[in-house]
Scaffold this active site. Structure first.
Site, PDB file in Angstrom:
ATOM      1  N   GLY A  10       0.375  -1.248  -0.234  1.00 56.49           N
ATOM      2  CA  GLY A  10       0.347   0.498  -0.447  1.00 56.49           C
ATOM      3  C   GLY A  10       0.737   1.203  -0.167  1.00 56.49           C
ATOM      4  O   GLY A  10       0.491   1.951   0.978  1.00 56.49           O
ATOM      5  N   ALA A  11       1.768   1.700  -1.068  1.00 60.36           N
ATOM      6  CA  ALA A  11       2.711   2.256  -0.715  1.00 60.36           C
ATOM      7  C   ALA A  11       2.632   3.453  -1.606  1.00 60.36           C
ATOM      8  O   ALA A  11       3.078   4.203  -1.901  1.00 60.36           O
ATOM      9  CB  ALA A  11       4.539   1.246  -1.209  1.00 60.36           C
ATOM     10  N   GLY A  14      -1.089   8.167   1.006  1.00 61.98           N
ATOM     11  CA  GLY A  14      -1.145   8.110   2.812  1.00 61.98           C
ATOM     12  C   GLY A  14       0.202   7.291   3.997  1.00 61.98           C
ATOM     13  O   GLY A  14       1.290   8.192   2.845  1.00 61.98           O
ATOM     14  N   GLY A  16       1.523   4.849   3.399  1.00 66.09           N
ATOM     15  CA  GLY A  16       2.439   3.777   2.747  1.00 66.09           C
ATOM     16  C   GLY A  16       3.502   4.548   2.012  1.00 66.09           C
ATOM     17  O   GLY A  16       5.044   4.859   2.121  1.00 66.09           O
ATOM     18  N   TYR A 166     -14.210  -3.938   9.061  1.00 72.38           N
ATOM     19  CA  TYR A 166     -13.063  -2.407   9.493  1.00 72.38           C
ATOM     20  C   TYR A 166     -12.335  -3.057  10.377  1.00 72.38           C
ATOM     21  O   TYR A 166     -11.013  -3.810  10.878  1.00 72.38           O
ATOM     22  CB  TYR A 166     -12.967  -1.599   9.196  1.00 72.38           C
ATOM     23  CG  TYR A 166     -11.190  -0.291   9.067  1.00 72.38           C
ATOM     24  CD1 TYR A 166     -10.036  -0.682   8.724  1.00 72.38           C
ATOM     25  CD2 TYR A 166     -11.083  -1.086  11.063  1.00 72.38           C
ATOM     26  CE1 TYR A 166      -8.900   0.416   9.406  1.00 72.38           C
ATOM     27  CE2 TYR A 166      -9.863   0.401  10.836  1.00 72.38           C
ATOM     28  CZ  TYR A 166      -8.918   0.228  10.392  1.00 72.38           C
ATOM     29  OH  TYR A 166      -7.625   1.239  10.290  1.00 72.38           O
TER      30      TYR A 166
END
Length: 279
Positions: A10-11, A14, A16, A166
């Site tokens: 998830g880079a 955000g 990441g 979540y």
């Protein structure tokens, strides 16, 4: 630091993305994961420009599809000579339509799939590389938002709500962290988890309709600490609230619940436990 290789999932946005820049400044090799080729290539180019001495390679996969998770792990094992750190950061938040229940490619509830099944499957797939590179560290990005995992409604087919999904998925991730840390004790691979910061300014927080309370850097710093701090070299199987080693939700310490979760998780990710490993 110049010899370290770290994978960040998830880079592309955000925290990441923030982690990518923070670690790039320290040199070594960065492996950046994303699910959108254009965004992944753009972030990789920006990181290379900011830290020309750092090697950056990219890996594309949609973590909501376990087949792609397994395939990415295989590509990394084949291409990378070592892996010193893995930050499982990619996340599916509460969603823009919190009452719309979404499914993964395999038909699992989406948040459970992305936030729990994918990081577990990826870590499992990369263990040969991590153990060969030991000492190595796995950091699982969880949340202070945790809710009891209901084994009679594991995929939230009843009473679905995005934030609930979540919170349950993040507790499942914490429970898996504790189990994996115990299994790997003595191998030189540590596994820890943390709540990085409260309501960071990310697309996921805004998409759900929440108001950001902190910037991304607030979450980057404690995450990098778990990855690199020499004082934490032997620390494993712990949950941190930012910089504080603390207790997670009580269910995380229920050994029967953890074992039940792991039996289910292994079945869902297609893993057959080896002889001598927990049933």
């Amino acid at each position: 630091m110049t010899q370290r290789t770290t994978l960040i999932t998830g880079a592309t946005q955000g925290m990441g993305r923030g982690l990518a820049f923070a670690l790039a400044a320290r040199g070594g090799t960065l492996l950046l994961h994303g699910r959108d080729r254009l965004r992944l290539d753009r972030v990789a180019a920006e990181v290379r420009a900011a830290a020309p001495g750092t090697t950056v390679r990219t890996y594309l996969a949609d973590l909501s599809d376990l087949d792609q998770v397994h395939a990415m792990a295989a590509r990394i094992r084949a291409a990378e000579p070592r892996l010193d750190g893995l930050i499982n950061n990619a996340v599916a938040g509460g969603g823009a339509e919190p009452h719309k229940r979404e499914l993964s490619a395999q038909g699992h509830e989406l948040r459970f799939a992305v936030n729990h099944l994918a990081p577990y499957a990826l870590t499992r797939g990369l263990l040969p590389l991590l153990t060969a590179s030991a000492p190595a560290r796995v950091v699982n990005v969880a949340s202070i938002g945790q809710e009891t995992v209901d084994f009679d409604n594991i995929m939230l087919e009843r009473d679905y709500e995005g934030l609930r999904a979540y919170c349950r998925s993040k507790l499942a991730l914490i429970m898996a962290t504790f189990e994996l840390a115990a299994e790997l004790d003595g191998t030189g691979v540590t596994v820890n988890t943390l709540h990085p910061a409260h309501l960071m300014d990310t697309d996921g927080v805004r998409e759900y309709g929440l108001v950001p309370a902190t910037n991304v850097e607030e979450g980057v710093r404690p995450t990098v600490r778990l990855l690199l701090d020499p004082d934490l070299a032997s620390t494993t199987g712990r949950y941190f609230d930012q910089f504080t080693d603390t207790r997670a939700h009580e269910q995380a310490y229920d050994t029967e619940a953890r074992e039940r979760l792991m039996r289910l998780t292994d079945a869902l990710v297609g893993r057959v436990p080896s002889a001598g490993s927990p049933a």
